[in-house]
Design a protein around this motif. Structure first.
Motif, PDB file in Angstrom:
ATOM      1  N   ARG A 246       0.843  -1.200   0.000  1.00 38.68           N
ATOM      2  CA  ARG A 246       0.000   0.000   0.000  1.00 38.68           C
ATOM      3  C   ARG A 246       0.876   1.248   0.000  1.00 38.68           C
ATOM      4  NH1 ARG A 246      -2.994  -1.986   5.237  1.00 38.68           N
ATOM      5  NH2 ARG A 246      -1.053  -3.193   5.295  1.00 38.68           N
ATOM      6  N   GLU A 247       0.292   2.350  -0.433  1.00 37.37           N
ATOM      7  CA  GLU A 247       1.059   3.581  -0.567  1.00 37.37           C
ATOM      8  C   GLU A 247       0.274   4.758  -0.008  1.00 37.37           C
ATOM      9  OE1 GLU A 247       1.701   4.849  -4.555  1.00 37.37           O
ATOM     10  OE2 GLU A 247       2.918   6.583  -3.993  1.00 37.37           O
ATOM     11  N   THR A 248       1.006   5.640   0.683  1.00 37.55           N
ATOM     12  CA  THR A 248       0.437   6.917   1.108  1.00 37.55           C
ATOM     13  C   THR A 248       1.372   8.031   0.662  1.00 37.55           C
ATOM     14  OG1 THR A 248       1.554   6.857   3.270  1.00 37.55           O
ATOM     15  CG2 THR A 248      -0.654   5.888   3.132  1.00 37.55           C
ATOM     16  N   ARG A 249       0.812   9.187   0.413  1.00 36.49           N
ATOM     17  CA  ARG A 249       1.600  10.348   0.004  1.00 36.49           C
ATOM     18  C   ARG A 249       1.263  11.524   0.899  1.00 36.49           C
ATOM     19  NH1 ARG A 249       3.530  10.426  -5.646  1.00 36.49           N
ATOM     20  NH2 ARG A 249       3.242   8.336  -6.550  1.00 36.49           N
ATOM     21  N   SER A 250       2.289  12.284   1.253  1.00 38.32           N
ATOM     22  CA  SER A 250       2.106  13.463   2.089  1.00 38.32           C
ATOM     23  C   SER A 250       3.082  14.536   1.641  1.00 38.32           C
ATOM     24  CB  SER A 250       2.349  13.118   3.566  1.00 38.32           C
ATOM     25  OG  SER A 250       2.445  14.289   4.351  1.00 38.32           O
ATOM     26  N   GLN A 251       2.630  15.788   1.585  1.00 39.23           N
ATOM     27  CA  GLN A 251       3.513  16.878   1.192  1.00 39.23           C
ATOM     28  C   GLN A 251       4.615  17.104   2.212  1.00 39.23           C
ATOM     29  OE1 GLN A 251       1.084  20.321   0.454  1.00 39.23           O
ATOM     30  NE2 GLN A 251       0.480  19.620  -1.591  1.00 39.23           N
ATOM     31  N   THR A 252       4.339  16.797   3.481  1.00 38.46           N
ATOM     32  CA  THR A 252       5.338  17.041   4.530  1.00 38.46           C
ATOM     33  C   THR A 252       6.246  15.842   4.749  1.00 38.46           C
ATOM     34  OG1 THR A 252       3.724  16.339   6.203  1.00 38.46           O
ATOM     35  CG2 THR A 252       3.881  18.701   5.714  1.00 38.46           C
ATOM     36  N   ILE A 253       5.697  14.625   4.665  1.00 34.71           N
ATOM     37  CA  ILE A 253       6.472  13.422   4.950  1.00 34.71           C
ATOM     38  C   ILE A 253       7.067  12.816   3.686  1.00 34.71           C
ATOM     39  CG2 ILE A 253       6.389  11.109   5.945  1.00 34.71           C
ATOM     40  CD1 ILE A 253       4.161  12.055   7.749  1.00 34.71           C
ATOM     41  N   GLY A 254       6.324  12.824   2.577  1.00 32.52           N
ATOM     42  CA  GLY A 254       6.771  12.188   1.348  1.00 32.52           C
ATOM     43  C   GLY A 254       5.961  10.941   1.066  1.00 32.52           C
ATOM     44  N   GLN A 255       6.539  10.017   0.300  1.00 29.49           N
ATOM     45  CA  GLN A 255       5.854   8.779  -0.044  1.00 29.49           C
ATOM     46  C   GLN A 255       6.224   7.681   0.943  1.00 29.49           C
ATOM     47  OE1 GLN A 255       7.551   9.582  -4.219  1.00 29.49           O
ATOM     48  NE2 GLN A 255       6.093   7.914  -4.534  1.00 29.49           N
ATOM     49  N   THR A 256       5.233   6.846   1.240  1.00 29.55           N
ATOM     50  CA  THR A 256       5.467   5.682   2.093  1.00 29.55           C
ATOM     51  C   THR A 256       4.834   4.465   1.442  1.00 29.55           C
ATOM     52  OG1 THR A 256       5.500   7.003   4.119  1.00 29.55           O
ATOM     53  CG2 THR A 256       5.096   4.653   4.351  1.00 29.55           C
ATOM     54  N   TYR A 257       5.617   3.404   1.256  1.00 32.08           N
ATOM     55  CA  TYR A 257       5.132   2.118   0.769  1.00 32.08           C
ATOM     56  C   TYR A 257       5.226   1.144   1.943  1.00 32.08           C
ATOM     57  CZ  TYR A 257       6.159   4.314  -3.757  1.00 32.08           C
ATOM     58  OH  TYR A 257       6.210   5.174  -4.825  1.00 32.08           O
ATOM     59  N   PHE A 258       4.173   0.367   2.171  1.00 27.45           N
ATOM     60  CA  PHE A 258       4.190  -0.463   3.371  1.00 27.45           C
ATOM     61  C   PHE A 258       3.297  -1.692   3.241  1.00 27.45           C
ATOM     62  CE2 PHE A 258       0.765   2.544   3.757  1.00 27.45           C
ATOM     63  CZ  PHE A 258      -0.258   1.865   4.392  1.00 27.45           C
ATOM     64  N   THR A 259       3.668  -2.705   4.031  1.00 27.93           N
ATOM     65  CA  THR A 259       2.821  -3.860   4.291  1.00 27.93           C
ATOM     66  C   THR A 259       2.734  -3.986   5.804  1.00 27.93           C
ATOM     67  OG1 THR A 259       4.709  -5.381   4.292  1.00 27.93           O
ATOM     68  CG2 THR A 259       3.597  -5.018   2.186  1.00 27.93           C
ATOM     69  N   ASP A 260       2.270  -5.116   6.291  1.00 24.88           N
ATOM     70  CA  ASP A 260       2.141  -5.278   7.735  1.00 24.88           C
ATOM     71  C   ASP A 260       3.494  -5.291   8.438  1.00 24.88           C
ATOM     72  OD1 ASP A 260      -0.586  -5.353   7.507  1.00 24.88           O
ATOM     73  OD2 ASP A 260      -0.712  -7.551   7.477  1.00 24.88           O
ATOM     74  N   ASN A 261       4.547  -5.747   7.759  1.00 23.64           N
ATOM     75  CA  ASN A 261       5.838  -5.889   8.441  1.00 23.64           C
ATOM     76  C   ASN A 261       7.013  -5.228   7.718  1.00 23.64           C
ATOM     77  OD1 ASN A 261       6.171  -7.609   6.309  1.00 23.64           O
ATOM     78  ND2 ASN A 261       6.156  -9.482   7.548  1.00 23.64           N
ATOM     79  N   ARG A 262       6.763  -4.472   6.644  1.00 24.56           N
ATOM     80  CA  ARG A 262       7.836  -3.775   5.943  1.00 24.56           C
ATOM     81  C   ARG A 262       7.370  -2.371   5.558  1.00 24.56           C
ATOM     82  NH1 ARG A 262      11.081  -8.270   2.406  1.00 24.56           N
ATOM     83  NH2 ARG A 262      10.505 -10.073   3.652  1.00 24.56           N
ATOM     84  N   GLN A 263       8.339  -1.471   5.480  1.00 29.05           N
ATOM     85  CA  GLN A 263       7.994  -0.086   5.168  1.00 29.05           C
ATOM     86  C   GLN A 263       9.154   0.582   4.427  1.00 29.05           C
ATOM     87  OE1 GLN A 263       6.044   2.204   8.291  1.00 29.05           O
ATOM     88  NE2 GLN A 263       7.342   3.975   7.827  1.00 29.05           N
ATOM     89  N   MET A 264       8.832   1.362   3.407  1.00 31.44           N
ATOM     90  CA  MET A 264       9.833   2.104   2.656  1.00 31.44           C
ATOM     91  C   MET A 264       9.365   3.553   2.525  1.00 31.44           C
ATOM     92  SD  MET A 264      11.455   1.365  -1.112  1.00 31.44           S
ATOM     93  CE  MET A 264      10.336   2.367  -2.106  1.00 31.44           C
TER      94      MET A 264
END
Length: 456
Positions: A246-264
């Protein structure tokens, strides 16, 4: 139309729709090119760099010093240092011997050559860095070395190599029995007035000598256009099943790609990534990894996805900077024109942390830049770059600096990422002086009130 006829017609239509939907579901094949954030991740496991680097290309000395009794010399151009070391790697080294008694006296010649590495190097990898004779195939070195002292043995026209540990608690010695190599190095050290060599200053000579060039260095600053690496490539590389990322985007934090046990996480306008696995490593006796094992695992992993995104044509590369077996961390520093590159936002290093889970090595953290050097333009000479004598005077007169705590002093390039707008971004590489204390590099900020009188 009778009511029964209408009901029958509606029932037939519904049955038809049901059949069409069922066929669509049965015949659906998931697309292997997963869409992440509106972009196609094509399952390519290639970051666009080199995939064939070996230890001998990643482990290089940060300095080569020519000792003439009380005087010290080094290269004016760091690339000449790298060229000489490449020659040294082809020397045939023999008669390797480890001494358990460190009190054994090894005689050195008045003229000597010293190789200084930025990190302790496990002696087990020596045969991966240098070339040893077949007679030394059965050698079993242990421990580490940070310096190599090369002495001249005139009687036999050979070179003596001492592999020196930081704590001076072990001793390893070897020979280069080749008259041509001996004569070549004698000639090189005899003519220290060549333009490729310059005088070096030294501090802490009696405890932990630190060398840096005297006089003013002829250095330039550069502007470079980068090519960004699509972070979705690393989603494919680092996540076992990209389809569930899954992916989330934020102007302050940036992009985040994640699953239950991994995050980028992706930062600095997409120029840097930080990956972490939340799988807890085992804490039994198998959690500690040898330095050689760490290094081999990290190099193999980065090779596996062509992660060495360096531009040799622009004299930009990565080199080993640190192996920390306590935290299972390996770091590779960016180098430019033979000098280390520094950036306080993490755009200058490739770093990995490993753990052991169910007796298997697992990548726990992976932090790295997400760009490649593309074109170099607008080189400008730096006219006001401080001399080595000025830096020495500054260090000695600064009350906030303890000379005994300085581990190293070097010229490096400060990487400055500039982004005017979405269509205009570039990197500036600006030469600067740096010092190392407590294993941390810091830029020397020369303020007016701390400028020593008479310095330039």
């Amino acid at each position: 139309m009778k009511l029964e006829t209408v009901k029958s017609f509606i029932l037939i239509v519904l049955i038809g729709i049901s059949i069409i939907l069922s066929y669509t579901l049965w015949s659906y094949q998931p697309n292997s090119n997963q869409t992440i954030g509106g972009e196609i991740a094509d399952n390519e496991m290639n970051a666009g760099g080199r995939d064939d680097l070996k230890k001998r290309e990643l482990i290089k000395p940060s300095d080569i010093i020519f000792h003439m009794e009380q005087d010290h010399y080094g290269f004016s151009d760091a690339r000449d240092r790298d060229s000489l070391f490449a020659e040294m790697q082809n020397w045939i080294i023999s008669d390797f011997e480890m001494y358990s008694d460190v009190s054994v006296s090894i005689e050195r010649s008045p003229q000597a050559i010293e190789l200084i590495f930025p990190e302790e190097i496990p002696l087990e990898v020596l045969d991966s860095i240098f070339t040893f004779s077949l007679n030394d195939d059965d050698m079993e070195p242990s421990g580490s070395m940070e310096r190599v002292m090369i002495s001249f043995i005139a009687d036999s026209k050979s070179l003596q190599l001492e592999f020196i540990s930081p704590e001076m608690d072990q001793l390893a010695v070897a020979l280069v029995n080749d008259a041509k190599t001996y004569e070549y190095m004698v000639e090189k050290i005899a003519d220290l007035q060549k333009s490729e060599l310059t005088e070096y200053l030294v501090i802490n000579e009696d405890i932990n000598p630190v060398y840096f060039p005297a006089g003013k260095m002829d250095l330039q600053k550069y502007s470079i256009t980068p090519t960004e690496i699509n972070p979705s490539l690393f989603v494919n590389i680092l996540f076992t099943n990209p389809s569930v990322v899954r992916e989330t985007r934020s102007q302050t934090i940036g992009q985040t790609y994640f699953t239950d046990n991994r995050q980028m996480n992706v930062y600095q306008d997409g120029m840097r990534m930080e990956y972490i696995s939340h799988v807890t490593p085992t804490t039994d006796g198998f959690n500690r990894i040898s330095e050689e094992g760490l290094l081999d695992q990290s190099i193999a992993n980065i090779n596996s996805h062509s992660g060495w995104t360096q531009a040799e044509r622009l004299n930009q590369e990565y080199r080993l900077e640190e192996i920390d077996s306590d935290s299972n961390k390996v770091s590779f520093q960016m180098y430019y024109h033979g000098y280390p590159v520094f950036n306080n936002l993490g755009l200058d290093t490739i770093e990995q942390v490993w753990g052991v889970n169910q007796n298997n090595l697992q990548l726990i953290e992976y932090n790295r830049p997400l760009f490649k050097f593309d074109n170099q333009f607008f080189p400008r000479t730096v006219d006001d770059f401080q001399s080595g004598e000025f830096i020495l005077s500054y260090l000695e007169s600064n009350e906030d600096i303890s000379m005994e705590d300085i581990q190293d002093v070097t010229i490096g390039y400060e990487l400055k990422y500039q982004r005017d707008d979405e269509a205009s971004e570039y990197i500036e590489m600006v030469p600067a002086w740096y010092k190392k204390e407590n294993n941390i590099w810091q830029k020397l900020y020369i303020t007016d009130e701390k400028i020593p009188r008479g310095g330039n």
